[in-house]
Design a protein around this motif. Structure first.
Motif: not given
Ligand SMILES: Cc1cc2nc3c(=O)[nH]c(=O)nc-3n(C[C@H](O)[C@H](O)[C@H](O)COP(=O)(O)O)c2cc1C
Length: 325
Positions: A189-194, A221-222, A239-243, A260-263
């Motif tokens: 239901d969602s991908f967290v990268l990375f 971040l890049a 898709i969630i941005g992470n790191t 969609k959002a971030v961690q």
């Protein structure tokens, strides 16, 4: 100003989710994170081996004919990590009102999967799978390695009815195709990268292993930003941005790229949980300066900027490398 976002079936009040880490391992810390403005939390991961202990404990009840085996199994599995984790989920749900996502660190589609249901029963609002695979087996093709993502998510999705997020590794020769095809299965239901893995380093005095630094900085971040931008138009799953997300402006960049959002984790370790409040203010200030009222007003708008997108597709950039002597 509306910072809210729909994620994993919940309305989050803003796009900042605290990622899985030690800061999300106790109710008192979770309360502070909620107070500072976090929109959701991913609990510290439980390892599949810790869940398997529960499985073996159940099995040992049927091994009365072999007391030695039962004793061994019980001794091995007496730290009760799984039960403690279920208690953490229950007590988080009783004490905070933001969504609580359980997290499992896994590397096989084994017996542990049936126990994901117990996390759902304990009240978890979703499950995030952190699939940890280093593709260092000289006999495994990329397809061999990638099949675990399909097997694990298929089985977990069948076992639970809450949403399932997949925290990805960037180690894949065919990352875009892998994520596109995983998205087609509807088991994610969602991908967290990375995920940010342990970074090994060497102590030159002792020649022993040491950690190469647990925490990220804004320069990290890049990689996530690149892949969020490259994937988010084609992949229809969230898709969630992470790191490397350390400031409100970093969050804005991820949303512009299509997240969609971030961690966020390291920035909170470095600056304390009240940093979340400052990041939210920074997002609002930027939106006000651009006259945006909601995140949907600008999410993914970088997709229209063809030249910029081409820049994110380049890994050799003469303009930047060539001019430095
Ligand atoms: C101290 C620490 C503990 C972490 N523990 C976990 C964990 O249990 N499970 C997990 O999926 N990620 C874990 N992570 C990774 C974070 O959730 C996050 O993916 C990573 O730190 C990148 O985000 P950041 O750049 O905001 O730190 C941990 C990170 C740190 C720094």
């Amino acid at each position: 100003m509306d910072l809210s976002v729909e994620y994993l079936g919940h309305k989050l009040k803003n796009p900042i989710i605290v990622g899985s880490c030690g800061l999300t391992s106790s109710v008192s810390k979770l309360k502070s994170l909620e107070k500072a403005g976090a929109a959701a939390v991913v609990l510290k991961s439980l390892f599949e081996e810790q869940i398997d202990q529960e499985y073996w404990q159940e099995q040992s009840k049927n091994t009365f004919d072999f007391p030695d085996v039962a004793n061994y199994i019980n001794a091995y599995s007496n730290d009760k990590s799984f039960e403690k984790y279920l208690d953490l989920i229950k007590s988080a749900k009783e004490n905070i009102s933001i969504p609580v996502f359980a997290s499992i660190n896994c590397h096989s589609a084994g017996n542990w999967i049936d126990y994901a249901k117990k996390m759902e029963e304990a009240g978890a609002d979703a499950i995030e799978l952190n699939v940890s695979l280093l593709p260092n087996d000289f006999d495994a093709t990329s397809a061999d390695n990638e099949k675990f993502y399909f097997e694990i998510t298929k089985k977990v999705k069948k076992a639970v009815s809450i949403p399932v997020a997949l925290k990805m590794s960037s180690y894949s020769a065919g990352l875009a195709k892998l994520i596109k095809e995983l998205s087609w299965t509807k088991n994610v239901d969602s991908f967290v990268l990375f995920n940010r893995y342990f970074r090994p380093d060497i102590d030159l005095d002792t020649l022993e292993l040491k950690s190469g630094g647990l925490l990220s900085n804004s320069g990290d971040l890049a990689e996530s930003l690149r892949w969020v931008l490259l994937l988010s138009k084609t992949v229809k799953t969230d898709i969630i941005g992470n790191t490397g997300i350390h400031t409100g402006k970093d969050v804005v960049k991820q949303i512009l790229a299509g997240a969609k959002a971030v961690q966020v984790v390291s920035a909170i370790y470095i600056n304390g949980e009240e940093h979340i409040t400052g990041m939210l203010k920074e997002i609002e200030d930027w939106m006000e300066s651009k006259k945006f009222n909601s995140l949907d007003d600008f999410r993914g708008t970088l997709h229209k900027k063809e030249e910029l997108k081409k820049g994110f597709e380049r890994i050799q950039f003469m303009k930047y490398y060539g001019s430095i002597e």
